[in-house]
Design an enzyme around this catalytic site. Structure first.
Site, PDB file in Angstrom:
ATOM      1  N   HIS A  26       1.022  -1.229  -0.041  1.00 34.03           N
ATOM      2  CA  HIS A  26       0.098  -0.169  -0.077  1.00 34.03           C
ATOM      3  C   HIS A  26       0.604   1.184   0.046  1.00 34.03           C
ATOM      4  O   HIS A  26       1.076   1.981   1.148  1.00 34.03           O
ATOM      5  CB  HIS A  26      -1.066  -0.076   1.200  1.00 34.03           C
ATOM      6  N   HIS A  78       1.673   5.294  -2.027  1.00 33.72           N
ATOM      7  CA  HIS A  78       1.261   6.287  -2.900  1.00 33.72           C
ATOM      8  C   HIS A  78       2.341   7.034  -3.371  1.00 33.72           C
ATOM      9  O   HIS A  78       3.070   7.726  -2.764  1.00 33.72           O
ATOM     10  CB  HIS A  78       0.234   7.215  -2.357  1.00 33.72           C
ATOM     11  N   ARG A 121       2.244   8.994  -6.117  1.00 35.44           N
ATOM     12  CA  ARG A 121       1.949  10.332  -6.616  1.00 35.44           C
ATOM     13  C   ARG A 121       2.080  10.384  -8.032  1.00 35.44           C
ATOM     14  O   ARG A 121       2.380  11.394  -8.598  1.00 35.44           O
ATOM     15  CB  ARG A 121       2.372  11.412  -5.823  1.00 35.44           C
ATOM     16  N   ASP A 148      -8.751   3.111  -3.407  1.00 34.99           N
ATOM     17  CA  ASP A 148      -7.972   3.625  -2.370  1.00 34.99           C
ATOM     18  C   ASP A 148      -7.784   5.224  -2.440  1.00 34.99           C
ATOM     19  O   ASP A 148      -7.680   5.622  -3.526  1.00 34.99           O
ATOM     20  CB  ASP A 148      -6.876   3.038  -1.979  1.00 34.99           C
ATOM     21  N   HIS A 199     -10.527   0.337   0.787  1.00 39.78           N
ATOM     22  CA  HIS A 199     -10.635   1.710   1.730  1.00 39.78           C
ATOM     23  C   HIS A 199     -11.728   1.882   2.441  1.00 39.78           C
ATOM     24  O   HIS A 199     -12.835   2.220   1.851  1.00 39.78           O
ATOM     25  CB  HIS A 199     -10.123   3.036   0.893  1.00 39.78           C
ATOM     26  N   HIS A 224      -5.592  -0.463   5.659  1.00 40.70           N
ATOM     27  CA  HIS A 224      -5.437  -0.017   6.842  1.00 40.70           C
ATOM     28  C   HIS A 224      -6.546  -0.033   7.789  1.00 40.70           C
ATOM     29  O   HIS A 224      -7.269   1.023   8.141  1.00 40.70           O
ATOM     30  CB  HIS A 224      -5.081   1.694   6.665  1.00 40.70           C
ATOM     31  N   ASP A 254       0.862   2.538   3.804  1.00 44.94           N
ATOM     32  CA  ASP A 254      -0.124   3.793   3.383  1.00 44.94           C
ATOM     33  C   ASP A 254       0.794   4.884   2.958  1.00 44.94           C
ATOM     34  O   ASP A 254       0.276   6.217   3.324  1.00 44.94           O
ATOM     35  CB  ASP A 254      -1.189   3.977   4.166  1.00 44.94           C
ATOM     36  N   HIS A 287       2.744  14.299   0.700  1.00 46.99           N
ATOM     37  CA  HIS A 287       2.423  15.574   0.483  1.00 46.99           C
ATOM     38  C   HIS A 287       3.451  16.535   0.794  1.00 46.99           C
ATOM     39  O   HIS A 287       4.145  16.468   1.788  1.00 46.99           O
ATOM     40  CB  HIS A 287       1.281  15.880   1.551  1.00 46.99           C
TER      41      HIS A 287
HETATM   42 ZN   LIG Z   1      -6.800   4.488   2.179  1.00 46.12          ZN
END
Ligand SMILES: [Zn+2]
Length: 439
Positions: free
Chosen positions: A77, A79, A81, A168, A195, A247, A320, A324
């Site tokens: 899991h 991200h 981006r 997700d 999710h 999660h 997860d 950012h």
């Molecule tokens: Zn999520």
């Protein structure tokens, strides 16, 4: 704005032809091995595993005395981006963060811009990462544009190499779409990764409970998660589909998964390091490093999550990893986006907060960080054997360090563990004929 991006280079090196890892303790829960051995690697492939292997000429010798060797960690899991928000992270910087954390494989979530919901975007990510140390698996969306309605071309995507599906970032609100997705998951034998969040409730910014009342902040109740987990377990039971809860964070959620497993349903679950380490009390600092979805929950939930890890209800640890930029995160709590990074602290958090506290053994931590994620995604998980590609992580469990957000490979800085003292260091990550070594 894109300076970071253009400077980002893969930080692995090619392995020399001959490598010998000396005196490391192999932890291989798949074969029940926990002993000190040498591993000889030729051309990136494990040639020999034995108690004393002689050093030949032109060999890179890695002294692993006092350290552990396991199969490379796998984070199901993350991200990255990419495409769309590459200034926060991209497939190169994300992979660097993964290697530094000991991961040789990741599953990348599709909430990018545009969303990964077709084979062209899927193949673009696969081709851009094909030479990497880290195996980067895109997980395409369940529904087109992650809008929760029309199901993506699942048959075509599975044929292209999709290991599972997820929307997700949001939960699939329509029960009809969830039902269709789980029916397809049965047909193609791939997990639907959810999710679990019912968004028909009033939106909130932190866990609903004592601290949200104290701080006067809008709460996200356990109910938002529990109802969705419950619904999806019912649909999985009805359809015979394969359901993976992402999660997990609530006490009731853990109980629901435990019960589903007892009844023989195809249900698995993952938990993040922040959800097994921290509670919503952290939000009293007003730091947006403690804003994520699902939110940090109460003490009772944390206890239930630890119990779930211990008794096997929770199969996997997944970060997860949600980068950012500081521009986005350094705002008032109410306005900050949800999410924290996690790849570079996951192992140390697990080692410090689970192994050192007697919740898990080192073997069971490796199971949840490397073996079970691969099992859930139907990847090969019996990795440490002669003739196999070397896919290894070398680490210790005793090195003490203070987490410093500025010493990370990730392009973003939003860690929930900044300033925490943790134990355990990853020294080398090896995969695909490449090696990453920590400074
Ligand atoms: Zn999520």
């Amino acid at each position: 704005m894109f300076n970071n991006l253009t400077l980002t280079k893969p930080e692995y090196k090619n392995l020399p032809v001959k490598v010998l890892i000396k005196n490391g303790k192999i932890v291989d829960p798949v074969n029940g091995i926990n002993e000190i051995k040498d591993i000889k690697i030729i051309d990136g492939v494990i040639e020999e595993i034995a108690t004393k292997i002689a050093v030949e000429d032109d060999t890179l010798v890695i002294n692993a005395e006092g350290k552990y060797i396991s199969q490379g960690f796998f984070d199901m899991h993350v991200h990255f981006r990419d495409p769309g928000i590459e200034q926060a992270e991209n497939i190169v910087s994300g992979s660097n963060a993964a290697m530094a954390g000991g991961f040789t494989g990741v599953a990348m979530m599709p909430n990018t811009e545009p969303c990964i919901d077709n084979k062209f975007l899927f193949n673009d990510l696969v081709s851009r990462s094909k030479d990497f140390l880290v195996d980067c698996h895109p997980i395409p969306a369940i529904t087109v544009g992650r809008k929760g309605e029309k199901i993506t071309e699942m048959a075509e995507l599975v044929e292209t190499g999709a290991l599972g599906f997820t929307d997700d970032g949001s939960g699939v609100q329509s029960s009809e779409s969830s039902r269709r997705a789980l029916e397809y998951s049965k047909m193609f034998d791939v997990p639907i990764m959810v999710h679990a969040q019912d968004t028909s409730f009033e939106p909130g910014v932190m866990n609903e409970g004592f601290y949200s009342t104290l701080l006067g902040m809008a709460g996200i109740s356990n109910l938002t998660e529990d109802l969705m987990i419950s619904r999806d377990i019912h649909i999985a039971e009805y359809t015979g589909g394969k359901l993976h809860i992402q999660h997990i964070s609530t006490k009731k959620g853990v109980e629901l998964v435990r019960d589903a497993k007892k009844r023989g349903l195809k249900v698995t679950a993952e938990v993040t390091p922040h959800h097994f380490s921290l509670t919503d009390e952290k939000v009293t600092t007003f730091s947006t490093d403690f804003k994520m979805a699902p939110p940090l929950r109460a003490e009772d939930d944390l206890k239930a999550v630890l119990e779930g890890l211990k008794d096997g209800t929770i199969d996997a640890i997944a970060t997860d990893h949600a980068p950012h930029t500081p521009e986005k995160k350094n705002v008032e709590f109410d306005f900050a986006p949800f999410g924290v990074i996690g790849l570079e602290t996951s192992f140390a958090a697990g080692n410090s907060n689970l192994v050192k506290k007697g919740i898990l053994t080192i073997e069971s931590l490796i199971e949840k960080m490397a073996v079970n994620p691969r099992k859930i995604l139907k990847l090969d998980y019996d990795l440490i054997k002669v003739g196999n590609k070397a896919n290894l992580t070398i680490f210790d469990t005793e090195t003490e360090f203070v987490v410093d957000r500025f010493k990370m490979k990730s392009l973003s800085r939003n860690t929930a563990f900044n300033g925490e003292t943790l134990f355990g260091k990853v020294y080398h990550t090896i995969n695909n004929g490449k090696i990453f070594s920590a400074e």
